[in-house]
Design a protein around this motif. Sequence first.
Motif, mmCIF file in Angstrom:
data_model
loop_
_atom_site.group_PDB
_atom_site.id
_atom_site.type_symbol
_atom_site.label_atom_id
_atom_site.label_comp_id
_atom_site.label_asym_id
_atom_site.label_seq_id
_atom_site.Cartn_x
_atom_site.Cartn_y
_atom_site.Cartn_z
ATOM 1 N N GLU A 1 18.226 -2.775 11.052
ATOM 2 C CA GLU A 1 17.840 -1.916 12.109
ATOM 3 C C GLU A 1 17.002 -0.826 11.587
ATOM 4 O OE1 GLU A 1 21.231 -1.104 13.979
ATOM 5 O OE2 GLU A 1 21.827 -3.143 14.585
ATOM 6 N N ASP A 2 16.592 -0.732 10.247
ATOM 7 C CA ASP A 2 16.045 0.582 9.771
ATOM 8 C C ASP A 2 14.683 0.268 9.583
ATOM 9 O OD1 ASP A 2 15.309 3.010 8.533
ATOM 10 O OD2 ASP A 2 16.304 2.595 7.008
ATOM 11 N N SER A 3 13.923 0.689 10.635
ATOM 12 C CA SER A 3 12.375 0.611 10.436
ATOM 13 C C SER A 3 11.759 1.338 9.789
ATOM 14 C CB SER A 3 11.710 0.259 11.976
ATOM 15 O OG SER A 3 10.175 0.283 11.848
ATOM 16 N N GLN A 4 10.917 1.220 8.885
ATOM 17 C CA GLN A 4 10.406 2.264 7.962
ATOM 18 C C GLN A 4 8.964 2.560 8.095
ATOM 19 O OE1 GLN A 4 12.520 4.067 5.813
ATOM 20 N NE2 GLN A 4 13.982 2.774 6.721
ATOM 21 N N THR A 5 8.433 1.923 9.010
ATOM 22 C CA THR A 5 6.898 2.264 9.394
ATOM 23 C C THR A 5 6.610 1.850 10.533
ATOM 24 O OG1 THR A 5 4.649 1.966 8.553
ATOM 25 C CG2 THR A 5 6.183 0.039 8.297
ATOM 26 N N ASP A 6 5.379 2.677 11.306
ATOM 27 C CA ASP A 6 4.888 2.061 12.390
ATOM 28 C C ASP A 6 3.485 1.828 12.317
ATOM 29 O OD1 ASP A 6 3.440 4.534 11.794
ATOM 30 O OD2 ASP A 6 4.120 5.572 13.702
ATOM 31 N N ASN B 1 5.037 -7.233 7.942
ATOM 32 C CA ASN B 1 3.500 -7.070 8.143
ATOM 33 C C ASN B 1 3.086 -5.644 8.408
ATOM 34 O OD1 ASN B 1 3.068 -9.908 7.975
ATOM 35 N ND2 ASN B 1 3.467 -10.147 10.017
ATOM 36 N N ALA B 2 3.240 -4.828 7.297
ATOM 37 C CA ALA B 2 3.032 -3.141 7.425
ATOM 38 C C ALA B 2 2.217 -2.705 6.151
ATOM 39 C CB ALA B 2 4.404 -2.648 7.708
ATOM 40 N N VAL B 3 1.751 -1.574 6.605
ATOM 41 C CA VAL B 3 1.250 -0.719 5.396
ATOM 42 C C VAL B 3 2.317 0.370 4.973
ATOM 43 C CG1 VAL B 3 -0.772 0.844 4.911
ATOM 44 C CG2 VAL B 3 -1.186 -1.280 6.302
ATOM 45 N N VAL B 4 2.559 0.365 4.070
ATOM 46 C CA VAL B 4 3.643 1.415 3.421
ATOM 47 C C VAL B 4 2.752 2.224 2.309
ATOM 48 C CG1 VAL B 4 5.615 -0.025 4.062
ATOM 49 C CG2 VAL B 4 4.589 -0.231 1.668
ATOM 50 N N THR B 5 3.388 3.323 1.851
ATOM 51 C CA THR B 5 3.162 4.196 0.875
ATOM 52 C C THR B 5 3.379 3.593 -0.486
ATOM 53 O OG1 THR B 5 3.138 5.923 2.347
ATOM 54 C CG2 THR B 5 3.151 6.454 0.012
ATOM 55 N N VAL C 1 7.536 1.707 -3.655
ATOM 56 C CA VAL C 1 7.151 2.455 -2.394
ATOM 57 C C VAL C 1 7.896 3.765 -2.359
ATOM 58 C CG1 VAL C 1 6.340 0.367 -1.605
ATOM 59 C CG2 VAL C 1 8.492 1.069 -1.073
ATOM 60 N N ILE C 2 7.481 4.433 -1.232
ATOM 61 C CA ILE C 2 8.038 5.602 -0.532
ATOM 62 C C ILE C 2 8.159 5.283 0.762
ATOM 63 C CG2 ILE C 2 8.124 8.014 -0.407
ATOM 64 C CD1 ILE C 2 6.077 8.284 -2.981
ATOM 65 N N LEU C 3 9.338 5.265 1.086
ATOM 66 C CA LEU C 3 9.575 5.073 2.595
ATOM 67 C C LEU C 3 9.932 6.549 3.483
ATOM 68 C CD1 LEU C 3 12.430 2.324 2.154
ATOM 69 C CD2 LEU C 3 9.957 2.247 2.601
ATOM 70 N N ALA C 4 10.267 6.499 4.665
ATOM 71 C CA ALA C 4 10.563 7.637 5.428
ATOM 72 C C ALA C 4 11.518 8.459 5.010
ATOM 73 C CB ALA C 4 10.679 7.158 6.859
ATOM 74 N N GLY C 5 11.461 9.821 4.812
ATOM 75 C CA GLY C 5 12.492 10.780 4.370
ATOM 76 C C GLY C 5 12.098 10.546 2.565
#
Length: 277
Positions: A52-57, A206-210, A236-240
């Motif tokens: 349930e933890d979405s990491q990127t918009d 299907n996302a772009v992450v850092t 990668v580096i996620l939110a937070g």
Amino acid sequence: MNKVQGLTLVVAIAGLGLGAGLAAAIRSSTGTSAKVQRLIHGGNGAEVVSTEDSQTDRTIALEDDAEPGSDFYEFRQRLRAAVGQRDRTFVESVLPEQLPIGFSVPRSHDALNLEESDSWFWAQLQKAIDVGCSPAENPPTFDRVDADTQIWVCPNVVQAFVSQFPPPEEVEGVSWQLEQAIVVGENVNVRSEPTLEGETIASVSNAVVTRDREEAENMQQASGGEIDPIDGWTPVILAGDRQGYIYNRYVYTPLDYRVLFGQVEGNWQILAMPGGE
């Protein structure tokens, strides 16, 4: 089939936005008419799970422009099967005597180590053709390619990235590209460690992450300079500011290698493999 000889490759860094890192089955190869790619990877313990933890918009829209039944589509289907079987005879028949790789560095068939099923070239080719392809934008010029041929690029992930995520104006050079990773697939695991036994801390689709550039450089140095394009890991580096790792089978970067295809005397051929950091 005739082989391409005497290729003249004119590649400028600005032209490398042609469309840049899987499994044998994606919806396009099972006959679906849907254009958005939904990878259904499996095996190697790299299963995907939902969290349930979405990491990127930063969701990226990915399409396959190869129409089922078209000449290029049928060729790609045959090539996918050959690569999956490590059919050296077929792959050599669609290669030039010298394949330009990266910034026009020519490689002979022997240099590609086709006799080794786990060689770098096999992995790169498999990863390139197992997702969507598109007509190349501003393709380089080749000798002996049919005058009316359409140059295709696989994968087209980088073309999608460049059009949907232009770099901020204040960013110079390739620093923006070096800090991006494109995850292709649904509910792809992000793990706490670069191992399949690592805890799943999130999932992305299907996302772009850092991309954690510093950690990536450390991993590359520790490995002696080689990171497997399929069985390796991307930090990668996620939110937070949470750090994690994604299995390379699902990860592409803006500077990845791509494969260019064109027709020579009516036959589809691999023309070049530009890209690379």
